[in-house]
Design an enzyme around this catalytic site. Structure first.
Site, mmCIF file in Angstrom:
data_model
loop_
_atom_site.group_PDB
_atom_site.id
_atom_site.type_symbol
_atom_site.label_atom_id
_atom_site.label_comp_id
_atom_site.label_asym_id
_atom_site.label_seq_id
_atom_site.Cartn_x
_atom_site.Cartn_y
_atom_site.Cartn_z
ATOM 1 N N ARG A 49 14.203 26.343 7.648
ATOM 2 C CA ARG A 49 14.640 25.335 6.676
ATOM 3 C C ARG A 49 15.962 25.706 6.019
ATOM 4 O O ARG A 49 16.697 24.840 5.557
ATOM 5 C CB ARG A 49 13.624 25.252 5.539
ATOM 6 N N LYS A 146 -2.095 32.248 15.234
ATOM 7 C CA LYS A 146 -3.309 32.125 14.458
ATOM 8 C C LYS A 146 -2.971 32.071 12.970
ATOM 9 O O LYS A 146 -1.877 32.490 12.607
ATOM 10 C CB LYS A 146 -4.263 33.279 14.759
ATOM 11 N N HIS A 176 -2.890 38.725 18.764
ATOM 12 C CA HIS A 176 -2.124 39.900 19.196
ATOM 13 C C HIS A 176 -3.016 41.086 19.552
ATOM 14 O O HIS A 176 -2.576 42.009 20.223
ATOM 15 C CB HIS A 176 -1.027 40.264 18.177
ATOM 16 N N LYS A 180 -2.898 44.571 22.725
ATOM 17 C CA LYS A 180 -2.918 46.018 22.436
ATOM 18 C C LYS A 180 -3.325 46.783 23.698
ATOM 19 O O LYS A 180 -4.222 46.372 24.428
ATOM 20 C CB LYS A 180 -3.882 46.311 21.287
ATOM 21 N N GLU A 214 -8.297 48.470 7.528
ATOM 22 C CA GLU A 214 -6.891 48.531 7.118
ATOM 23 C C GLU A 214 -6.788 49.209 5.763
ATOM 24 O O GLU A 214 -7.689 49.070 4.932
ATOM 25 C CB GLU A 214 -6.319 47.124 6.992
ATOM 26 N N ASP A 233 -9.400 35.317 8.825
ATOM 27 C CA ASP A 233 -8.174 36.056 9.161
ATOM 28 C C ASP A 233 -8.421 37.061 10.295
ATOM 29 O O ASP A 233 -7.535 37.301 11.109
ATOM 30 C CB ASP A 233 -7.676 36.790 7.902
ATOM 31 N N HIS A 238 -9.668 38.254 15.922
ATOM 32 C CA HIS A 238 -9.487 39.599 16.481
ATOM 33 C C HIS A 238 -10.819 40.283 16.836
ATOM 34 O O HIS A 238 -10.990 40.817 17.924
ATOM 35 C CB HIS A 238 -8.731 40.504 15.506
ATOM 36 N N LYS A 338 -9.750 45.147 4.009
ATOM 37 C CA LYS A 338 -8.477 45.649 3.500
ATOM 38 C C LYS A 338 -8.771 46.709 2.435
ATOM 39 O O LYS A 338 -9.830 46.705 1.821
ATOM 40 C CB LYS A 338 -7.666 44.509 2.898
HETATM 41 C C1 BG6 Z 1 -3.190 39.742 11.290
HETATM 42 C C2 BG6 Z 1 -3.804 39.417 9.960
HETATM 43 O O1 BG6 Z 1 -3.589 38.803 12.265
HETATM 44 O O2 BG6 Z 1 -3.580 41.038 11.706
HETATM 45 C C3 BG6 Z 1 -3.432 40.466 8.936
HETATM 46 O O3 BG6 Z 1 -3.376 38.136 9.521
HETATM 47 C C4 BG6 Z 1 -3.746 41.860 9.436
HETATM 48 O O4 BG6 Z 1 -4.092 40.223 7.693
HETATM 49 C C5 BG6 Z 1 -3.176 42.072 10.831
HETATM 50 O O5 BG6 Z 1 -3.208 42.802 8.528
HETATM 51 C C6 BG6 Z 1 -3.648 43.398 11.434
HETATM 52 O O6 BG6 Z 1 -2.959 43.648 12.629
HETATM 53 P P1 BG6 Z 1 -2.702 45.138 13.135
HETATM 54 O O7 BG6 Z 1 -2.060 44.961 14.467
HETATM 55 O O8 BG6 Z 1 -1.832 45.791 12.125
HETATM 56 O O9 BG6 Z 1 -4.056 45.779 13.209
#
Ligand code: BG6
Length: 487
Positions: A49, A146, A176, A180, A214, A233, A238, A338
């Site tokens: 934007r 996502k 993602h 990995k 995390e 999330d 994941h 988290k």
């Molecule tokens: C993301 C989430 O998809 O994955 C985040 O939105 C999270 O909240 C992240 O921190 C974790 O990814 P990675 O690769 O650091 O484990």
């Protein structure tokens, strides 16, 4: 379609000045460039934007993305070359006007890849306007970030809208975690070695636990996170993808649909939790102030942008069951949060005890065999076995067969986004989610989310730097299982 090295390709990143773009996508693309994976005529057009000339965008990338790149790979000449691939187009995704400018910025006859790194409620407008401007053809691809939707109904609506302009073979739903290294390695471990597969089932396996822990908090993403929570999330995507790869049947080939058919079957076999089971089989938590890795950190409710009294969960632990012949009766414990004590993602497969205890009580505590697959921070595969302690008596002790993948392979390991972006460029769909997979994942998650809403229980507090609320330990203890840090 496999793309030849010399073909023109425009990778158009919507949300080009956003967090994901500068933090992950551009560094990943630089690495791809640096290691020769991008063709001469592959260009990157960032869309945002902000009313910026190209020069300002390039300066922004130089300032924001460069510091995050591994210094060993950062070579100024390569970096300057990479920046020359970049262009910038100012555009409001909801308005048709800017799309003509975007068209003009593209190379004639290029393959166009649209990476939608923005809020999913903009996907409908963006794909319609791309089509309206004549930017979509049979060779185009679209990458969807996502979270794809908030629940099954919204995910379906997005999928419908995108399907009006793109065929399923053109749609790359990214998770993602599927990029990995260790996740891809899990397929090789399971199907490239004869010793595991015969025992990879009930009753030889007693439980499976999947943890994605995390240390970070919500950071600057409170606005997004507070509407999302850990279930949407992390778990719905994941953790379920990890579960699918750990639990699926051998696919008949590595073709995208053959792999995705098997993952879909796992998702469809997941037992739906009834409201009555939720209090027993799920735990929601929210971090309070505490200390992580020696640093004092605020609680979730004190984070910038979190509304007072928010009941969003930052931690989830739950027990899942896969109702099929392979996994009947084997609990799958999933956990993510988290502000946990350390960053650790792992899958732990616990095997059953030998059917007969030969060594009696005096021989030390017999522990089950466990296969520990660590995804991050370092990648390793360890098999816990019982061995005899040296000496005249007979005492047993657990020891490890230890495979450190970093030292076993000295080759460079690409980050997940780099690998997946190259897959998109090459037209390989195996590590992306198909529409029916995504919808099946929501079909399982929806009743849990709705059930939590109707119960109205607040999330259980846990001080930052702890492994979640005590109820998470009780969840596994009921089945005589311990989370890995307590083993
Ligand atoms: C993301 C989430 O998809 O994955 C985040 O939105 C999270 O909240 C992240 O921190 C974790 O990814 P990675 O690769 O650091 O484990």
């Amino acid at each position: 379609m496999e793309l030849s090295e010399s073909a023109a390709l425009d990778l158009i990143i919507f949300g080009g000045a956003g967090d994901l773009a500068w933090r992950k996508l551009l560094p990943a693309l630089y690495m791809a460039h640096r290691h020769g994976s991008l063709g001469e005529r592959h260009r990157i057009i960032a869309v945002g934007r902000q009313d910026w000339p190209r020069k300002q965008y390039v300066e922004f990338v130089d300032r924001m993305s460069r510091p995050g790149i591994d210094p060993a790979s950062m070579q100024p000449l390569h970096w300057q070359d990479f920046l020359r691939r970049l262009d910038y187009v100012q555009l409001d995704a909801t308005q048709p006007e800017g799309y003509e400018r975007l068209k003009a910025a593209c190379q004639p006859d290029s393959v166009k890849v649209f990476y939608l790194a923005m809020a999913p409620d903009l996907f409908t407008a963006a794909t319609a306007h791309l089509h309206g401007a004549g930017l979509v053809d049979a060779n185009s691809r679209v990458v969807l970030e996502k979270p794809l939707g908030h629940d099954l109904a919204s995910a379906r609506a997005i999928n419908e809208a995108v399907a009006r302009h793109f065929e399923e073979r053109q749609i790359y739903r990214i998770d993602h975690y599927l990029g990995k290294e260790t996740v891809q390695n899990l397929m090789v471990l399971r199907f490239g070695n004869a010793i595991y597969e015969p025992m990879w089932r009930a009753p030889f396996i007693r439980s499976v636990q999947i943890t994605v822990a995390e240390t970070v908090g919500v950071g600057t993403r409170a606005g997004f996170y507070d509407h999302t929570g850990a279930m949407r999330d992390m778990v719905q995507n994941h953790l379920l993808q990890l579960l699918c790869i750990a639990a699926m049947e051998p696919p008949i080939s590595l073709e995208a649909d053959d792999v995705r058919d098997e993952k879909l079957k796992v998702l469809r076999s997941l037992r739906k939790l009834t409201p009555a089971q939720l209090r027993q089989d799920t735990v929601r938590g929210q971090y309070t102030a505490g200390s992580v890795e020696g640093e004092r950190v605020p609680g979730y409710l004190q984070e910038n942008g979190v509304p007072a009294g928010s009941r969003t969960e930052t931690f989830v632990a739950l027990r899942a069951h896969i109702d099929n012949a392979r996994w009947a009766g084997v609990p799958f414990f999933l956990r993510t949060g988290k502000r946990l004590p350390r960053r650790q993602s792992e899958i732990i497969v616990e095997f059953s005890q030998p059917p007969f205890s030969l060594f009696g009580d005096q021989s030390g505590l017999q522990q089950p065999n466990r296969l520990l697959i660590t995804l991050q921070p370092e990648e390793s595969i360890r098999l816990q076995m019982m061995a005899k302690e040296p000496g005249s008596g007979l005492r047993m002790r657990p020891v490890y067969l230890d495979l450190d993948l970093q030292s076993a392979f000295t080759e460079r390991r690409a980050e997940a986004y780099e690998r997946l972006l190259i897959d998109v460029v090459k037209g390989r769909l195996t590590h992306f989610m198909r529409r029916d997979e995504l919808e099946a994942a929501w079909r399982w998650a929806d009743p849990i989310l709705e059930g939590w809403d109707s119960l109205g229980d607040p999330p259980k507090p846990y001080p930052a730097g702890n492994w979640g609320p005590p109820a998470a330990s009780a969840l596994v203890a009921r089945e005589n299982v311990l989370w890995s840090e307590a083993q």
